[in-house]
Design an enzyme around this catalytic site. Structure first.
Site, PDB file in Angstrom:
ATOM      1  N   SER A   9      35.355  45.087  43.108  1.00 10.76           N
ATOM      2  CA  SER A   9      35.336  43.853  42.340  1.00 10.76           C
ATOM      3  C   SER A   9      34.359  44.014  41.187  1.00 10.76           C
ATOM      4  O   SER A   9      33.165  44.283  41.419  1.00 10.76           O
ATOM      5  CB  SER A   9      34.876  42.695  43.230  1.00 10.76           C
ATOM      6  OG  SER A   9      34.290  41.690  42.410  1.00 10.76           O
ATOM      7  N   MET A  38      36.428  33.138  37.283  1.00  6.57           N
ATOM      8  CA  MET A  38      35.814  31.905  37.795  1.00  6.57           C
ATOM      9  C   MET A  38      35.637  30.931  36.637  1.00  6.57           C
ATOM     10  O   MET A  38      35.201  31.320  35.556  1.00  6.57           O
ATOM     11  CB  MET A  38      34.439  32.232  38.409  1.00  6.57           C
ATOM     12  CG  MET A  38      34.520  33.231  39.545  1.00  6.57           C
ATOM     13  SD  MET A  38      32.865  33.593  40.179  1.00  6.57           S
ATOM     14  CE  MET A  38      33.268  34.842  41.400  1.00  6.57           C
ATOM     15  N   MET A  69      39.949  32.072  40.591  1.00  6.10           N
ATOM     16  CA  MET A  69      39.177  31.038  41.277  1.00  6.10           C
ATOM     17  C   MET A  69      38.964  29.913  40.257  1.00  6.10           C
ATOM     18  O   MET A  69      37.875  29.756  39.678  1.00  6.10           O
ATOM     19  CB  MET A  69      37.831  31.606  41.770  1.00  6.10           C
ATOM     20  CG  MET A  69      37.994  32.563  42.921  1.00  6.10           C
ATOM     21  SD  MET A  69      36.565  33.610  43.203  1.00  6.10           S
ATOM     22  CE  MET A  69      36.905  34.913  42.028  1.00  6.10           C
ATOM     23  N   MET A 138      39.398  35.281  52.186  1.00  6.75           N
ATOM     24  CA  MET A 138      38.028  35.198  51.682  1.00  6.75           C
ATOM     25  C   MET A 138      37.079  35.261  52.874  1.00  6.75           C
ATOM     26  O   MET A 138      37.144  34.412  53.781  1.00  6.75           O
ATOM     27  CB  MET A 138      37.812  33.896  50.910  1.00  6.75           C
ATOM     28  CG  MET A 138      38.586  33.776  49.604  1.00  6.75           C
ATOM     29  SD  MET A 138      38.306  35.129  48.477  1.00  6.75           S
ATOM     30  CE  MET A 138      36.534  34.953  48.161  1.00  6.75           C
ATOM     31  N   ASP A 174      38.163  39.902  51.113  1.00  2.00           N
ATOM     32  CA  ASP A 174      37.355  39.779  49.909  1.00  2.00           C
ATOM     33  C   ASP A 174      36.036  39.065  50.191  1.00  2.00           C
ATOM     34  O   ASP A 174      35.997  37.869  50.452  1.00  2.00           O
ATOM     35  CB  ASP A 174      38.162  38.983  48.870  1.00  2.00           C
ATOM     36  CG  ASP A 174      37.497  38.942  47.516  1.00  2.00           C
ATOM     37  OD1 ASP A 174      37.998  38.229  46.632  1.00  2.00           O
ATOM     38  OD2 ASP A 174      36.462  39.623  47.358  1.00  2.00           O
ATOM     39  N   GLY A 196      32.436  44.506  46.034  1.00  7.06           N
ATOM     40  CA  GLY A 196      31.730  44.436  44.760  1.00  7.06           C
ATOM     41  C   GLY A 196      30.368  45.101  44.877  1.00  7.06           C
ATOM     42  O   GLY A 196      30.160  46.247  44.462  1.00  7.06           O
ATOM     43  N   SER A 197      29.458  44.418  45.552  1.00  8.57           N
ATOM     44  CA  SER A 197      28.089  44.971  45.631  1.00  8.57           C
ATOM     45  C   SER A 197      28.065  46.289  46.399  1.00  8.57           C
ATOM     46  O   SER A 197      27.297  47.188  46.060  1.00  8.57           O
ATOM     47  CB  SER A 197      27.147  43.944  46.271  1.00  8.57           C
ATOM     48  OG  SER A 197      27.767  43.340  47.386  1.00  8.57           O
TER      49      SER A 197
HETATM   50  C1  DX5 Z   1      33.635  36.171  45.340  1.00  7.71           C
HETATM   51  C2  DX5 Z   1      34.653  37.159  44.792  1.00  7.71           C
HETATM   52  C3  DX5 Z   1      34.552  38.489  45.498  1.00  7.71           C
HETATM   53  C4  DX5 Z   1      33.180  39.120  45.307  1.00  7.71           C
HETATM   54  C5  DX5 Z   1      33.006  40.246  46.291  1.00  7.71           C
HETATM   55  O1  DX5 Z   1      33.942  34.882  44.880  1.00  7.71           O
HETATM   56  O2  DX5 Z   1      35.962  36.683  44.965  1.00  7.71           O
HETATM   57  O3  DX5 Z   1      35.563  39.357  44.976  1.00  7.71           O
HETATM   58  O4  DX5 Z   1      33.044  39.622  43.999  1.00  7.71           O
HETATM   59  O5  DX5 Z   1      31.705  40.738  46.109  1.00  7.71           O
HETATM   60  P1  DX5 Z   1      30.917  41.394  47.345  1.00  7.71           P
HETATM   61  O6  DX5 Z   1      31.761  42.564  47.793  1.00  7.71           O
HETATM   62  O7  DX5 Z   1      29.590  41.802  46.748  1.00  7.71           O
HETATM   63  O8  DX5 Z   1      30.818  40.336  48.412  1.00  7.71           O
HETATM   64 ZN    ZN Z   2      37.584  38.113  44.482  1.00  5.05          ZN
END
Ligand code: DX5
Ligand code: ZN
Length: 218
Positions: A9, A38, A69, A138, A174, A196-197
């Site tokens: 992400s 977002m 989102m 999610m 996710d 993501g992280s």
């Molecule tokens: C959150 C996003 C995710 C997020 C995941 O609202 O939809 O895609 O970026 O990031 P990590 O893997 O760091 O939780």
């Molecule tokens: Zn996402």
């Protein structure tokens, strides 16, 4: 194709170099690039619109997986189709006409996804199974990267796996996906892991091989 796919992400990437970051994660083994849109209304954060997705498109050889989102997804489908999205995923919590919005994505020749917030049940999902190519579970409350995985997502993934049976629908997870929980998430039935992280932390353009190690660890 139920082979495991990793979808970094870009929310946790260097926003001052998104094109280079997309190239780096793909070169380092990413299968998809997960683009978190977002609007500051549906979620308490604001990232970017279709202009940024369009700018990233030439830097993504593979799948651009757009996660909307946003409070009014119908307003944005055409723009993200034009930006070159391969998947456009919407939230049923964002409005009363989920089926119609999914149809509009499919009509544009783009794959349609449905993302369920942690508190959203599966009720009604059985009537949408012919209209979706992906279900995004999610496992954090949407809006931010770097949060912890919500454990109740595991039985939810398994329940969705059962519901889908042998339909060609991806189960994408996710939020809070890390090497320590990825095995259990895949065992529950996921075939696409968004991270993501876990991918971008400790990474930088100066050391893109960090991304490769982080992706491989998942
Ligand atoms: C959150 C996003 C995710 C997020 C995941 O609202 O939809 O895609 O970026 O990031 P990590 O893997 O760091 O939780
Ligand atoms: Zn996402």
């Amino acid at each position: 194709d139920r082979r495991l796919k990793i979808a970094p992400s870009i929310l946790s990437a260097d926003f001052a170099a998104l094109g280079a970051e997309c190239r780096a994660v793909e070169e380092q083994g990413a299968d998809w690039v997960h683009v978190d849109v977002m609007d500051g209304a549906f979620v308490p954060n604001l990232t970017f619109g279709a202009v940024a997705a369009k700018a990233m498109r030439p830097h993504i050889r593979g799948v651009m997986d757009v996660h909307l989102m946003v409070a009014r997804p119908d307003d944005w489908i055409a723009d993200f189709v034009a930006a070159g999205a391969d998947f456009i995923t919407i939230h049923p919590e964002s409005g009363p006409h989920t089926h119609r919005t999914l149809q509009s994505i499919r009509k544009a020749g783009v794959k349609a996804g449905l993302a369920l917030n942690p508190g959203t049940g599966l009720d009604g999902l059985e009537w949408l199974l012919d209209d979706i190519d992906l279900i995004c579970v999610m496992s954090v409350n949407p809006g931010f990267g770097g949060q912890s995985f919500i454990p109740s997502a595991l039985p939810k993934i398994a329940a969705i796996r059962n519901l889908i049976a042998d339909r060609p629908i991806h189960i994408e997870v996710d939020g809070g996906v890390v090497p320590q929980n990825a095995g259990a998430i895949v065992a529950a039935g996921a075939d696409v892991l968004v991270a993501g992280s876990a991918v971008f932390k400790g990474g930088s353009l100066a050391a893109p091989d960090v991304y490769g190690r982080n992706i491989a660890a998942l």
